[in-house]
Design a protein around this motif. Sequence first.
Motif, short mmCIF file in Angstrom:
data_model
loop_
_atom_site.label_atom_id
_atom_site.label_comp_id
_atom_site.label_asym_id
_atom_site.label_seq_id
_atom_site.Cartn_x
_atom_site.Cartn_y
_atom_site.Cartn_z
N VAL A 185 0.67 -1.53 -0.38
CA VAL A 185 -0.03 0.16 0.38
C VAL A 185 0.63 1.48 -0.04
O VAL A 185 0.34 1.90 -0.73
CB VAL A 185 -0.53 0.30 0.83
CG1 VAL A 185 -1.45 1.06 1.29
CG2 VAL A 185 -1.87 -0.91 1.47
N GLU A 213 4.03 1.57 -1.24
CA GLU A 213 5.08 1.38 -2.65
C GLU A 213 3.51 2.70 -3.12
O GLU A 213 4.15 3.79 -3.91
CB GLU A 213 5.14 0.42 -2.74
CG GLU A 213 5.82 0.11 -4.32
CD GLU A 213 7.55 0.16 -3.46
OE1 GLU A 213 8.05 -0.36 -2.41
OE2 GLU A 213 8.22 0.02 -4.27
N LEU A 214 3.12 1.72 -3.49
CA LEU A 214 1.63 2.33 -4.10
C LEU A 214 1.47 3.96 -4.01
O LEU A 214 1.80 4.85 -5.50
CB LEU A 214 0.53 1.52 -4.27
CG LEU A 214 -0.55 2.21 -5.47
CD1 LEU A 214 0.05 2.34 -6.71
CD2 LEU A 214 -2.07 1.84 -5.24
N SER A 229 4.54 5.93 -5.07
CA SER A 229 4.93 5.94 -6.76
C SER A 229 3.80 6.79 -7.22
O SER A 229 4.31 7.87 -8.30
CB SER A 229 4.31 4.38 -6.75
OG SER A 229 5.07 3.61 -6.27
N GLU A 230 2.99 6.76 -6.67
CA GLU A 230 1.59 7.50 -7.15
C GLU A 230 1.95 8.95 -7.02
O GLU A 230 1.73 10.60 -8.04
CB GLU A 230 0.40 7.14 -6.80
CG GLU A 230 -1.14 8.34 -7.85
CD GLU A 230 -2.59 7.69 -7.65
OE1 GLU A 230 -2.50 6.78 -6.46
OE2 GLU A 230 -3.37 8.13 -8.39
N LEU A 233 4.53 10.40 -6.01
CA LEU A 233 5.24 11.42 -7.25
C LEU A 233 5.63 11.58 -8.21
O LEU A 233 6.14 12.41 -9.00
CB LEU A 233 6.91 10.50 -6.54
CG LEU A 233 7.54 10.11 -5.62
CD1 LEU A 233 8.93 9.01 -5.17
CD2 LEU A 233 7.96 11.47 -4.61
N TYR A 234 4.57 10.33 -9.01
CA TYR A 234 4.59 10.44 -10.20
C TYR A 234 3.53 11.52 -11.16
O TYR A 234 4.00 12.21 -11.73
CB TYR A 234 3.39 8.88 -10.12
CG TYR A 234 3.15 8.82 -12.53
CD1 TYR A 234 3.97 9.19 -13.31
CD2 TYR A 234 2.44 9.50 -12.57
CE1 TYR A 234 3.62 8.36 -14.80
CE2 TYR A 234 1.63 9.69 -13.91
CZ TYR A 234 2.53 8.74 -14.89
OH TYR A 234 2.28 8.97 -16.35
N LYS A 235 2.39 11.71 -10.32
CA LYS A 235 2.09 13.37 -10.58
C LYS A 235 2.39 14.56 -10.15
O LYS A 235 2.45 15.11 -10.42
CB LYS A 235 0.65 12.29 -9.46
CG LYS A 235 -0.12 12.62 -10.25
CD LYS A 235 -1.33 11.45 -9.65
CE LYS A 235 -2.43 10.70 -11.03
NZ LYS A 235 -3.43 9.74 -9.93
N TYR A 241 5.92 15.40 -10.12
CA TYR A 241 7.19 15.49 -11.08
C TYR A 241 6.91 15.20 -12.32
O TYR A 241 7.69 13.67 -12.41
CB TYR A 241 8.67 14.68 -9.96
CG TYR A 241 8.36 14.67 -8.59
CD1 TYR A 241 9.58 16.71 -8.16
CD2 TYR A 241 8.45 14.28 -8.19
CE1 TYR A 241 9.33 17.00 -6.87
CE2 TYR A 241 8.86 14.66 -6.41
CZ TYR A 241 9.20 16.11 -5.68
OH TYR A 241 9.30 16.23 -4.72
N PRO A 242 6.06 15.48 -13.01
CA PRO A 242 5.68 14.96 -14.44
C PRO A 242 7.14 15.11 -15.28
O PRO A 242 7.23 14.26 -16.07
CB PRO A 242 4.33 16.23 -15.00
CG PRO A 242 5.18 17.10 -13.53
CD PRO A 242 5.73 16.76 -12.54
N GLU A 297 11.99 8.33 -15.41
CA GLU A 297 11.83 6.87 -14.40
C GLU A 297 12.92 6.75 -13.00
O GLU A 297 12.73 6.84 -12.11
CB GLU A 297 12.04 5.35 -15.29
CG GLU A 297 11.02 4.70 -14.32
CD GLU A 297 12.96 3.68 -13.89
OE1 GLU A 297 12.71 3.00 -13.46
OE2 GLU A 297 13.14 3.65 -14.68
N LEU A 314 11.99 8.87 -10.77
CA LEU A 314 11.50 8.55 -9.16
C LEU A 314 11.79 7.69 -8.73
O LEU A 314 11.41 7.64 -7.19
CB LEU A 314 10.43 8.33 -10.35
CG LEU A 314 9.90 9.66 -11.19
CD1 LEU A 314 8.56 8.46 -11.90
CD2 LEU A 314 8.98 10.50 -10.54
N THR A 315 12.43 6.45 -9.49
CA THR A 315 13.28 5.54 -8.45
C THR A 315 13.69 5.66 -7.31
O THR A 315 13.59 5.50 -6.08
CB THR A 315 13.53 4.19 -9.05
OG1 THR A 315 12.55 3.94 -10.49
CG2 THR A 315 13.78 3.53 -8.48
N ARG A 344 11.50 7.26 -4.66
CA ARG A 344 11.26 6.31 -4.16
C ARG A 344 11.31 5.99 -2.51
O ARG A 344 11.36 5.51 -1.68
CB ARG A 344 10.64 5.51 -5.35
CG ARG A 344 9.02 4.06 -4.17
CD ARG A 344 8.39 3.72 -4.96
NE ARG A 344 9.11 2.75 -6.20
CZ ARG A 344 8.47 2.16 -6.97
NH1 ARG A 344 7.90 2.66 -7.24
NH2 ARG A 344 9.63 1.60 -7.40
#
Lengths: 232, 232
Positions: free
Chosen positions: B54, B56-57, B60-61, B63-65, B67-68, B72, B75-76, B79
């Motif tokens: 939970v 991790e998601l 991840s979500e 950071l994804y949103k 830092y457009p 990858e 982001l990794t 994270r």
Amino acid sequence: MEQAFLNELRDNFGIEYHNVDLLTEAFTQSSYVNEHPNLKLQDYQRIEFLGDAVMELMVSEYLYKKYPNYPEGKLTRLRAAIVCEDSFSAFARECHFDRYIKLGKGEENNGARQRNSLLCDIFESFVGSLYLDQGVAAVHRFVAQVVFPKIDNGTFSYVMDHKTNLQEYLQRDGEVEITYHLISETGPANDTKFTVEVIAHDQVLGRGTGHTKKIAEQAAAEVALQKLQADD
Amino acid sequence: MEQAFLNELRDNFGIEYHNVDLLTEAFTQSSYVNEHPNLKLQDYQRIEFLGDAVMELMVSEYLYKKYPNYPEGKLTRLRAAIVCEDSFSAFARECHFDRYIKLGKGEENNGARQRNSLLCDIFESFVGSLYLDQGVAAVHRFVAQVVFPKIDNGTFSYVMDHKTNLQEYLQRDGEVEITYHLISETGPANDTKFTVEVIAHDQVLGRGTGHTKKIAEQAAAEVALQKLQADD
């Protein structure tokens, strides 16, 4: 994205994208981006970063709920057999994702389209794009069609060794004789189905079927364990 | 579970469990289970298995949103700095989770209560129990209070090295002189706040603040990069 793929997604999985650009990004490899600089494309890697985490949660939650008696170590072992390159690349092929990856010419000529590592990435990025486009419920429906049935039918149970687990369970209080009896063999020679019963203390503890005797025995042991633990 | 903890959760996070047993399980270490066999308790490990996924998601979500423009790899890296023992154990302490872990006497005497690995586990198992009890939206609210603000304020940006990234970005087409100017130092000696501007081509590209000059420079470089990439 090719209309043929959009049709496949609609017909096979009931999926229609609101934003097809997300799907295109999920299927675009960096080699294709580099060969088409004027298209200003993004490759799939960012979406894959997200999809990886979505898959991890989907599978974890399913295992957690399906196997209430499994300790964490077993859940982790099982998850690792599902969330891995071998499994995800097989799912990607089954969904025909290999046909629709956008690759540069060099990568195409190197056979990248059938490389498991790429297919695994694409499976994750597809899931990421579906999550972004339609949310967690849509991903759950897709995974319930493509992944969960394989968990249910024991595709990944080879990591579990239920026979050993049953033996350990029954022998907590001393030696017990456990036997497996083949009770039927049905179907044509190239598609035989074996059914096996597991017996201890003169009682049938469980019955399992499979395409080999070994798989049927593991299935029988798994059923027995689940019954015994439910009665505890 | 102690009423004091239920009160803390309600007052600090607006959380009230429907099923307090889930919370109890999330805070019960195996040493406590072993010392109280007649209570038939479960330790936190299964719920932690779920909570890990939970978190991790969630991260991840976010950071994804947020830092457009991050590829990858970044982001990794980011994270990994957030989803790790050091960070999760710090969050657990901040939420006073250390006070409410159910430990066996031996573990207590060994100082387990303040061990980072245990506190990290407990943070994950708490999140897993909240997810099971109240779903993903409730977890999101909790994480938005405890974790996301620290991402926003740069707690984890030490892994990013924005200065190097800005330099690489500006020097795509040749050498550029980049300078960082300290423009203010405010606050008492033990809590000074530094503000720095980053300049290239005689233009101020960004401004950042922090408790050290180095952090302020990184913050300024990050702002500059985001502006430049948004203009691309």
